[in-house]
Design an enzyme around this catalytic site. Sequence first.
Site, PDB file in Angstrom:
ATOM      1  N   CYS A  74       0.948  -1.028  -0.018  1.00  0.00           N
ATOM      2  CA  CYS A  74       0.050  -0.028   0.039  1.00  0.00           C
ATOM      3  C   CYS A  74       0.894   1.198   0.084  1.00  0.00           C
ATOM      4  CB  CYS A  74      -1.076  -0.136   1.479  1.00  0.00           C
ATOM      5  SG  CYS A  74      -1.799   1.482   1.465  1.00  0.00           S
ATOM      6  N   CYS A 118      -1.156   4.013  -6.663  1.00  0.00           N
ATOM      7  CA  CYS A 118      -1.814   3.383  -5.411  1.00  0.00           C
ATOM      8  C   CYS A 118      -2.091   1.785  -5.892  1.00  0.00           C
ATOM      9  CB  CYS A 118      -3.276   4.093  -5.481  1.00  0.00           C
ATOM     10  SG  CYS A 118      -4.481   3.328  -4.543  1.00  0.00           S
TER      11      CYS A 118
END
Length: 276
Positions: A80, A193
Site C-alpha cells: 500500500c 496506489c
Amino acid sequence: MQKGTPQRTGAVWLLDSGIGGLTISRAIRRRLPGLVQHYLADSAAFPYGDLSGDALIERVCDLISRVVAHCPVDAVVIACNTASTVVLPALRERLSVPVVGVVPAIRPAAAASASGVIGVLATPGTVRSAHVATLIERFAGHCRVLTVGAPNLAALAEQYWYDGTLDRQALARELAPLRAAEWRSLDQLVLGCTHYPLLREVIAAQLGDHVSLIDSGDAVARRLEAVLAAPGLKQGASAGGCFYTTGGPRDGTDLAARIRAEGFREISRIDLISSV
Ligand code: DGL
C-alpha cells in the site's frame, strides 16, 4: 542453523487497506511462485487515506506485530503506497524480519518519458506526502510532473474487483483532471496506489495509446526477491497462503471464490484476525 537465527519459513505477509495489494501479490507470484503469501486486508479501516499519520502507524504496527507473532514469516510487504509513505521506519524498528514497501514508480516513469511530461495518480495523502516530493526531486527533475490525488478511486477499484460493477459517473469525476489541456503531452502515468492496476484498462481508455501506465508491482517483487535471497522460491506451483480480512462480509460477493482465483487457499481464519 546457528542459535538465534530465525528458521526460514518460505512465507511472507502482505498488508493493504483492502484488496489493492493483490496487484502486488500477483507480481510476486509471477516472480516467486514457490513463495507462500499470506494476505491481510485491513478492510475495517479502509481507506487508509482517511487516517492521520499517527493513527496509521499505530494501526499497521499493531496489526503486523500480532500476525507475525501468530504466523512467523521471512519478510513483510506493505502493499500500500499510502501506508508505506508513513509507517515503514516505525515498523522496521518493531520487527526483526525485513519490511518491503511500495513507492510510486516515479523514477522509471521519468526515465522512460520522451515528452518530458509524466503524471502521478494516487490517493490525496500519497500525492501530498514528503516522500513523493523527494522522489520527484531526486528522479524527475528533468520532467514536468502533474499530480492528481483521487479521493474515491481506490473505493471504485474495490467495488469493481468484488462484483465487477463500476460507477461510471463517479469514475469520470475522479479522472476529470486528466482531461485538462496540460495533460495532453503526457506519455507516462504512474499508478501510485496499489488498487489502480485493477482499473488499468478503464484508466488507459481515458488517456489514449500514447500514454504508458506504470505500476510498482514488478519492482516490489524484484526487491522482495533480493531481500529473501532464496533461489528455491523462483520455482514452484504458486504455493497458496491464507487471506485474512479485518472487515465483514460484503453482500452478494463470493469472497472465497474471488480469493481462490487470486491464488489463496482459504479465508477460514477470518475471525481470528478480526478480533485483533
Ligand atoms: N492500496 C492503497 C494505496 O496503495 C489504498 C489507499 C487507501 O486505503 O486509502 O495507497
